[in-house]
Design an enzyme around this catalytic site. Structure first.
Site, PDB file in Angstrom:
ATOM      1  N   CYS A 173     -22.718 -10.740  47.234  1.00 32.32           N
ATOM      2  CA  CYS A 173     -24.040 -11.342  47.362  1.00 32.32           C
ATOM      3  C   CYS A 173     -24.519 -11.894  46.028  1.00 32.32           C
ATOM      4  O   CYS A 173     -24.346 -11.259  44.989  1.00 32.32           O
ATOM      5  CB  CYS A 173     -24.980 -10.246  47.816  1.00 32.32           C
ATOM      6  SG  CYS A 173     -26.657 -10.744  47.713  1.00 32.32           S
TER       7      CYS A 173
HETATM    8  N1  LIG Z   1     -27.940  -9.316  53.735  1.00 33.97           N
HETATM    9  C1  LIG Z   1     -28.148 -10.279  52.882  1.00 33.97           C
HETATM   10  O1  LIG Z   1     -28.654 -10.070  51.789  1.00 33.97           O
HETATM   11  C2  LIG Z   1     -27.798 -11.687  53.216  1.00 33.97           C
HETATM   12  C3  LIG Z   1     -26.940 -11.942  54.229  1.00 33.97           C
HETATM   13  N2  LIG Z   1     -26.560 -13.228  54.498  1.00 33.97           N
HETATM   14  C4  LIG Z   1     -25.653 -13.447  55.627  1.00 33.97           C
HETATM   15  O2  LIG Z   1     -25.170 -14.768  55.610  1.00 33.97           O
HETATM   16  C5  LIG Z   1     -25.078 -15.270  56.921  1.00 33.97           C
HETATM   17  C6  LIG Z   1     -25.838 -16.563  57.023  1.00 33.97           C
HETATM   18  O3  LIG Z   1     -27.231 -16.255  56.962  1.00 33.97           O
HETATM   19  P1  LIG Z   1     -28.331 -17.362  57.249  1.00 33.97           P
HETATM   20  O4  LIG Z   1     -28.225 -18.429  56.217  1.00 33.97           O
HETATM   21  O5  LIG Z   1     -29.647 -16.717  57.430  1.00 33.97           O
HETATM   22  O6  LIG Z   1     -27.861 -17.871  58.673  1.00 33.97           O
HETATM   23  P2  LIG Z   1     -28.041 -19.241  59.348  1.00 33.97           P
HETATM   24  O7  LIG Z   1     -27.416 -20.312  58.537  1.00 33.97           O
HETATM   25  O8  LIG Z   1     -27.620 -19.083  60.767  1.00 33.97           O
HETATM   26  O9  LIG Z   1     -29.624 -19.430  59.280  1.00 33.97           O
HETATM   27  C7  LIG Z   1     -30.450 -18.758  60.159  1.00 33.97           C
HETATM   28  C8  LIG Z   1     -31.806 -19.434  60.245  1.00 33.97           C
HETATM   29  O10 LIG Z   1     -32.663 -18.849  59.298  1.00 33.97           O
HETATM   30  C9  LIG Z   1     -33.120 -19.880  58.389  1.00 33.97           C
HETATM   31  N3  LIG Z   1     -33.142 -19.252  57.087  1.00 33.97           N
HETATM   32  C10 LIG Z   1     -32.138 -18.720  56.371  1.00 33.97           C
HETATM   33  N4  LIG Z   1     -32.581 -18.223  55.210  1.00 33.97           N
HETATM   34  C11 LIG Z   1     -33.908 -18.432  55.221  1.00 33.97           C
HETATM   35  C12 LIG Z   1     -34.928 -18.142  54.325  1.00 33.97           C
HETATM   36  N5  LIG Z   1     -34.681 -17.556  53.143  1.00 33.97           N
HETATM   37  N6  LIG Z   1     -36.179 -18.503  54.641  1.00 33.97           N
HETATM   38  C13 LIG Z   1     -36.457 -19.124  55.796  1.00 33.97           C
HETATM   39  N7  LIG Z   1     -35.523 -19.418  56.700  1.00 33.97           N
HETATM   40  C14 LIG Z   1     -34.269 -19.086  56.410  1.00 33.97           C
HETATM   41  C15 LIG Z   1     -32.133 -20.999  58.526  1.00 33.97           C
HETATM   42  O11 LIG Z   1     -32.699 -22.266  58.275  1.00 33.97           O
HETATM   43  P3  LIG Z   1     -32.320 -23.125  56.967  1.00 33.97           P
HETATM   44  O12 LIG Z   1     -30.886 -22.882  56.651  1.00 33.97           O
HETATM   45  O13 LIG Z   1     -32.586 -24.530  57.386  1.00 33.97           O
HETATM   46  O14 LIG Z   1     -33.249 -22.657  55.902  1.00 33.97           O
HETATM   47  C16 LIG Z   1     -31.773 -20.908  59.985  1.00 33.97           C
HETATM   48  O15 LIG Z   1     -32.701 -21.533  60.808  1.00 33.97           O
HETATM   49  C17 LIG Z   1     -25.581 -14.167  57.847  1.00 33.97           C
HETATM   50  O16 LIG Z   1     -24.484 -13.452  58.337  1.00 33.97           O
HETATM   51  C18 LIG Z   1     -26.415 -13.299  56.938  1.00 33.97           C
HETATM   52  O17 LIG Z   1     -26.439 -11.966  57.339  1.00 33.97           O
HETATM   53  C19 LIG Z   1     -27.047 -14.268  53.778  1.00 33.97           C
HETATM   54  C20 LIG Z   1     -27.870 -14.068  52.727  1.00 33.97           C
HETATM   55  C21 LIG Z   1     -28.386 -12.759  52.396  1.00 33.97           C
HETATM   56  N1  LIG Z   2     -26.652 -12.062  49.963  1.00 38.17           N
HETATM   57  C1  LIG Z   2     -25.553 -12.107  50.721  1.00 38.17           C
HETATM   58  N2  LIG Z   2     -25.221 -11.012  51.417  1.00 38.17           N
HETATM   59  C2  LIG Z   2     -24.143 -11.114  52.186  1.00 38.17           C
HETATM   60  C3  LIG Z   2     -23.369 -12.264  52.274  1.00 38.17           C
HETATM   61  N3  LIG Z   2     -22.381 -12.040  53.151  1.00 38.17           N
HETATM   62  C4  LIG Z   2     -22.541 -10.796  53.582  1.00 38.17           C
HETATM   63  N4  LIG Z   2     -23.600 -10.218  52.998  1.00 38.17           N
HETATM   64  C5  LIG Z   2     -24.118  -8.870  53.158  1.00 38.17           C
HETATM   65  O1  LIG Z   2     -23.288  -7.965  52.430  1.00 38.17           O
HETATM   66  C6  LIG Z   2     -22.985  -6.848  53.274  1.00 38.17           C
HETATM   67  C7  LIG Z   2     -21.734  -6.135  52.827  1.00 38.17           C
HETATM   68  O2  LIG Z   2     -21.963  -5.558  51.566  1.00 38.17           O
HETATM   69  P1  LIG Z   2     -20.870  -4.701  50.760  1.00 38.17           P
HETATM   70  O3  LIG Z   2     -21.582  -4.270  49.534  1.00 38.17           O
HETATM   71  O4  LIG Z   2     -20.476  -3.550  51.637  1.00 38.17           O
HETATM   72  O5  LIG Z   2     -19.705  -5.578  50.466  1.00 38.17           O
HETATM   73  C8  LIG Z   2     -22.896  -7.497  54.646  1.00 38.17           C
HETATM   74  O6  LIG Z   2     -22.973  -6.587  55.709  1.00 38.17           O
HETATM   75  C9  LIG Z   2     -24.080  -8.457  54.613  1.00 38.17           C
HETATM   76  O7  LIG Z   2     -25.301  -7.858  54.911  1.00 38.17           O
HETATM   77  C10 LIG Z   2     -23.741 -13.378  51.492  1.00 38.17           C
HETATM   78  O8  LIG Z   2     -23.074 -14.426  51.490  1.00 38.17           O
HETATM   79  N5  LIG Z   2     -24.835 -13.253  50.726  1.00 38.17           N
END
Ligand SMILES: NC(=O)C1=CN([C@@H]2O[C@H](COP(=O)(O)OP(=O)(O)OC[C@H]3O[C@@H](n4cnc5c(N)ncnc54)[C@H](OP(=O)(O)O)[C@@H]3O)[C@@H](O)[C@H]2O)C=CC1
Ligand SMILES: Nc1nc2c(ncn2[C@@H]2O[C@H](COP(=O)(O)O)[C@@H](O)[C@H]2O)c(=O)[nH]1
Length: 325
Positions: A173
């Protein structure tokens, strides 16, 4: 508020109540099923695939399939045809609603649906939960990811059956660096903070670096933990195998990385190499044994006995012993 993380907390033992660690039961219940350990591999492309999910379901483990370049309909059909429960991920966009409509039209209900977006405290998640609850009332809905008690309260009130806590603590991340937000560096205390208001199960997601972190997560309110990096480096892991100086590694990349997205837009993830460390089944057995040991140190016989222990915080402003009075 106390701020700490996995690497500066230790749990305190209580008098042992078992003769063998084998007496300790590491299983957990989620959504009406019992699973061998409170651990689920992350729903990421370099962590799980169809084959691994089928094996996990057939061997008593919880899984959540990822949602990238995948035919969710075929996946649910295949899992049910194999006599397994189906556990899928959805986003919140039009194609995700289309998937729900198609499943309903075919009379297919996945037993578990995880709404998986970066910023899960959002009306888009509220709307998807409402849609799922109207169209598939029997599905167990997990929603996330979130980082605050306000978000937990909202997601639960919107109908989520469980929530997923963790914004930015993952190994691949870069959310913290790119946005300045998240629970990276204090995930365990964020979990504690969220658990205070939760009335439904929490899955602690990200930041687990060693097996002992599983018990710490349970102690601070998780029912289960989601883990990516510790699972990505197995022989069966779907990531590409890479050889560096005669040593074998597996590629592990973030779901919000350009590697997963296919473009450099709103990138919040990176790619790393995890050394290959044998078979997934062996790691899962070792995790179960380690959780059994944790339960025995807690003076218990069941997983939730770990919640009863005291703990110490090592170093920093919050250092000291924390007793349950
Ligand atoms: N656990 C974590 O810390 C994180 C996990 N991830 C993982 O990465 C993958 C992709 O995630 P994600 O980009 O959300 O999925 P998507 O690309 O499917 O986006 C989901 C929706 O949420 C919107 N969105 C995403 N981020 C934001 C934000 N910060 N504020 C407002 N709207 C938002 C997107 O619109 P738009 O793209 O147009 O903004 C879209 O409509 C998932 O599996 C997610 O769990 C990603 C980042 C952090
Ligand atoms: N900020 C982001 N978080 C992400 C992304 N892809 C996955 N994830 C999150 O990480 C955990 C796994 O964490 P780990 O420490 O066990 O390796 C996963 O379940 C998601 O919630 C990303 O691209 N950006």
């Amino acid at each position: 508020m106390e701020i700490f993380d996995y690497d500066n907390v230790l749990l305190l033992p209580r008098k042992c109540r078992v003769e063998s660690r084998a007496e300790c039961d590491a299983s957990v219940e989620l959504g009406g099923r019992s699973f061998r350990i409170p651990v689920v591999p992350a729903n990421m492309k370099t962590v799980v695939d169809e084959k691994i999910c089928t094996w996990l379901a057939q061997n008593g483990y919880f899984y959540v399939m990822h949602r990238f370049d995948l035919d969710n309909i075929q996946f649910v059909k295949d899992m049910h045809a194999s006599g397994c429960y189906a556990s899928i991920s959805l986003g919140v966009k039009k194609p995700d609603y289309d998937t729900v409509d198609q499943l309903v039209a075919l009379g297919l209900t996945p037993e578990y649906i995880t709404i998986d977006i970066a910023h899960g405290h959002a009306d888009s998640v509220k709307n998807m939960i409402a849609y799922l609850k109207a169209k598939m009332p029997r599905a167990f809905v997990i929603a996330g990811n979130v980082a605050t008690p306000e978000a937990i309260i909202d997601l639960e009130n919107w109908g989520a059956d469980a929530t997923k806590v963790g914004v930015g603590p993952g190994k691949v991340c870069i959310t913290k660096l790119k946005t300045g937000f998240g629970t990276g560096g204090w995930q365990l205390s964020a979990l504690k903070w969220c658990a205070r208001v939760a009335t439904k199960p929490i899955i602690a997601d990200g930041g687990i670096r060693s097996h002992g972190d599983i018990a710490k997560s349970i102690r601070f309110g998780a029912s289960m933990v989601m883990i990516g990096s510790l699972f990505a480096g197995h022989e069966e892991s779907p990531g590409k195998t890479v050889e560096v100086d005669g040593e074998l590694f597996k590629e592990y990349y973030g779901s919000a990385s350009d590697f997963n997205k296919g473009e450099y837009k709103h990138v919040e993830g990176k790619s790393i190499l995890e050394p290959i460390k044998g078979k997934l089944a062996d790691t899962l057995v070792e995790m179960e044994q380690d959780v059994q040991s944790s339960i025995s140190y807690a003076g218990g016989t069941r997983l939730m006995d770990v919640r009863k222990v005291n703990y110490v915080i090592l170093g920093g402003d919050n250092a000291g012993e924390h007793l349950l009075m």
